[in-house]
Design an enzyme around this catalytic site. Structure first.
Site, short mmCIF file in Angstrom:
data_model
loop_
_atom_site.label_atom_id
_atom_site.label_comp_id
_atom_site.label_asym_id
_atom_site.label_seq_id
_atom_site.Cartn_x
_atom_site.Cartn_y
_atom_site.Cartn_z
N HIS A 1 17.51 54.71 35.94
CA HIS A 1 16.46 53.69 36.09
C HIS A 1 16.99 52.25 36.05
O HIS A 1 16.26 51.33 36.46
CB HIS A 1 15.40 53.81 34.98
C1 ZL4 Z 1 9.20 56.04 22.87
O1 ZL4 Z 1 8.11 57.63 19.79
O2 ZL4 Z 1 5.97 55.34 30.12
C2 ZL4 Z 1 9.93 54.98 22.31
C3 ZL4 Z 1 9.10 56.16 24.27
C4 ZL4 Z 1 9.96 54.83 20.93
C5 ZL4 Z 1 9.37 55.37 18.72
C6 ZL4 Z 1 8.15 54.62 18.15
C7 ZL4 Z 1 7.41 53.67 19.06
C8 ZL4 Z 1 6.04 54.18 19.45
C9 ZL4 Z 1 7.74 58.10 24.01
C10 ZL4 Z 1 8.38 57.18 24.83
C11 ZL4 Z 1 5.47 53.56 20.68
C12 ZL4 Z 1 5.98 54.22 21.94
C13 ZL4 Z 1 5.34 53.67 23.20
N1 ZL4 Z 1 9.34 55.69 20.12
C14 ZL4 Z 1 6.12 54.03 24.41
C15 ZL4 Z 1 4.97 52.53 29.73
C16 ZL4 Z 1 5.28 52.88 28.39
C17 ZL4 Z 1 5.57 51.83 27.34
C18 ZL4 Z 1 6.29 52.46 26.18
O3 ZL4 Z 1 14.82 60.50 31.47
N2 ZL4 Z 1 5.47 53.50 25.59
C19 ZL4 Z 1 6.22 53.06 29.41
C20 ZL4 Z 1 10.08 55.90 29.96
C21 ZL4 Z 1 8.61 56.02 29.63
C22 ZL4 Z 1 6.72 54.46 29.71
C23 ZL4 Z 1 10.69 57.21 30.30
C24 ZL4 Z 1 12.82 58.33 31.05
C25 ZL4 Z 1 14.32 58.15 31.23
C26 ZL4 Z 1 14.98 59.23 32.06
C27 ZL4 Z 1 16.49 58.96 32.26
C28 ZL4 Z 1 12.17 57.05 30.56
N3 ZL4 Z 1 8.02 54.70 29.50
C29 ZL4 Z 1 4.50 54.00 27.76
C30 ZL4 Z 1 5.25 54.58 26.59
C31 ZL4 Z 1 8.66 56.77 20.60
C32 ZL4 Z 1 8.56 56.96 22.04
C33 ZL4 Z 1 7.84 58.00 22.63
C34 ZL4 Z 1 8.28 57.27 26.26
N4 ZL4 Z 1 8.59 56.29 27.14
C35 ZL4 Z 1 7.86 58.35 27.03
N5 ZL4 Z 1 7.92 58.00 28.33
C36 ZL4 Z 1 8.39 56.76 28.38
O4 ZL4 Z 1 14.46 59.33 33.36
C37 ZL4 Z 1 17.29 58.84 31.02
ZN ZN Z 2 13.89 61.62 32.86
#
Ligand code: ZL4
Ligand code: ZN
Ligand code: CA
Length: 394
Positions: free
Chosen positions: A147
């Site tokens: 990404h």
């Molecule tokens: C977390 O539990 O969809 C991050 C991220 C941190 C700890 C505590 C914080 C709680 C799930 C995800 C708040 C979390 C809010 N902690 C996360 C739009 C979003 C904004 C962020 O595999 N919130 C963003 C990114 C994706 C979003 C996926 C995949 C990488 C790869 C290659 C990246 N971001 C909504 C979500 C947690 C967390 C729990 C999380 N973040 C799940 N999906 C996202 O393709 C390596």
């Molecule tokens: Zn992924």
């Protein structure tokens, strides 16, 4: 007895930096670098290192990262102070959202720049071994961070090691086929090479704009719409719904990659093996078993091209280690089938519930996720992709 033998006539190389695994994104962050330790211990328990060339890779230099990333971004990445408590998304401290750094997805943690340069180092090193033909299949499980953009972090990715690896491959090979089986869209790699016909990008992913990250990668996203642009038709996207099975995925994968191999005639393959497309992944939505995920690696290998294999996502560490250890064995293709029962002397064995490499869906879930992919839709996808490939040829 599992007989590990060095394959005759070709070389598999394994590129890793054990220092990378010691970094932490934060207590509850889904990305756990220690899944790499778990993978390595399973690979070792099966005796696989004897059948490969093993490299402890160095960190990439600033200049190497600079081949894709902007200097102001790298300078900030190298100097931004770590946040001791990563901000939650609601944002108690949204003061400095520079380059999308800081915040819950891409926190600023201790040693961040070292972690990023080590990940990039493994992928660049693997690519160089493929370039100088000292390796036929090079494995970099520490890479695959698809990404990251030129001057922006995104979705747990800060440095796009895949782009840096492909830039190396382009120095010695005319055409690179990039394949991405992570459950998320490989947007950063697609964007980086959108204006060239020397790289074709193909991503299979869960697609549901507004609900599933990053929201891009629709079926009709095939690169620039301007026919004069050499990159037109050189991005292929395979948008999927929840619950896809091994059988459906293999059918799609072989039909699409087989056709691309005939029309585009790549000289080398770069395969991102994100393990979040496995059943039971903390962030994923698919029903793939370790066998179905591995079948993609086996199919790519069967094409007989040099290949670099990257890691990527994967948020249920035991399953990540299972898949990547199995895929390492496929790269080596040892004579005997790899045994399902994990060797007794494996450290961490207690982490592998049921102590097998190939748990059933029921063992993973209790009850598998409903399959929302119809045969009709999968046929439409194949039709559309074949249509695009009529514009591609060498
Ligand atoms: C977390 O539990 O969809 C991050 C991220 C941190 C700890 C505590 C914080 C709680 C799930 C995800 C708040 C979390 C809010 N902690 C996360 C739009 C979003 C904004 C962020 O595999 N919130 C963003 C990114 C994706 C979003 C996926 C995949 C990488 C790869 C290659 C990246 N971001 C909504 C979500 C947690 C967390 C729990 C999380 N973040 C799940 N999906 C996202 O393709 C390596
Ligand atoms: Zn992924
Ligand atoms: Ca993908």
């Amino acid at each position: 007895e599992y007989n590990i033998v060095r394959p005759k006539g070709y070389t598999v190389s394994y590129h890793a930096n054990p220092e990378m695994e010691k970094h932490h994104f934060g207590q509850t962050h889904p990305m756990k670098p220690w899944r790499l330790t778990l993978t390595k211990s399973l690979v070792s328990a099966y005796g696989m290192p004897f059948a490969m060339d093993n490299y402890n890779t160095r960190a990439a230099t600033y200049e190497e990262l600079n081949a894709f990333h902007a200097s102001d971004y790298l300078d900030y990445l190298a100097t931004a102070p770590p946040e001791d408590t990563p901000r939650d998304y609601e944002g108690n401290n949204p003061s400095d959202p520079k380059f999308n750094l800081g915040g819950s997805d891409c926190p600023l943690f201790h040693g961040l720049y070292d972690y990023c340069s080590m990940s990039a180092g493994t992928s660049i090193d693997a690519a160089r071994k493929i370039c100088c033909q000292q390796s036929d299949i090079a494995i970099a499980w520490g890479g695959g961070l698809h990404h990251a953009k030129r001057r922006e972090a995104s979705g747990f990715c800060y440095i796009n090691d895949i782009v840096l690896g492909i830039l190396q491959l382009l120095r010695c090979y005319p055409r690179v086929l990039y394949i991405d089986i992570d459950v998320h869209h490989g947007d950063g790699v697609e964007e980086a090479f959108k204006s060239t016909d020397r790289v074709m990008t193909v991503s299979f992913h869960k697609y549901q704009p507004d609900y599933f990250f990053p929201g891009t990668g629709a079926l009709d996203d095939n690169g620039p719409k301007d026919e004069q642009n050499p990159g037109a038709h050189h991005a292929i996207n395979v948008p999927l719904n929840d619950g896809i099975t091994d059988e459906q995925y293999a059918m799609l994968f072989e039909s699409i990659i087989g056709k691309i191999n005939e029309t585009y005639r790549p000289s080398v393959i770069a395969l991102q093996c994100g393990a979040d497309s496995l059943a039971g992944d903390r962030l994923g939505r698919f029903n793939l078993r370790v066998q179905g995920h591995g079948a993609c690696v086996a199919y790519c290998k069967s094409l007989g091209l040099p290949m670099i294999i990257f890691g990527g996502g994967g948020y249920t560490p035991r399953n990540v280690a299972r898949a990547w250890a199995y895929e390492t064995s496929i790269a080596i293709a040892s004579q005997n089938k790899i045994p399902d029962i994990i060797p007794l002397h494996a450290p961490w064995r207690e982490h592998f519930i049921h102590e097998t490499l190939f748990p059933t869906l029921e063992q993973i879930f209790g009850e598998p996720r409903a399959n929302r992919n119809t045969q009709k839709r999968l046929n439409e996808i194949i039709m559309h992709v074949h249509e695009q490939l009529r514009f591609v040829g060498h």
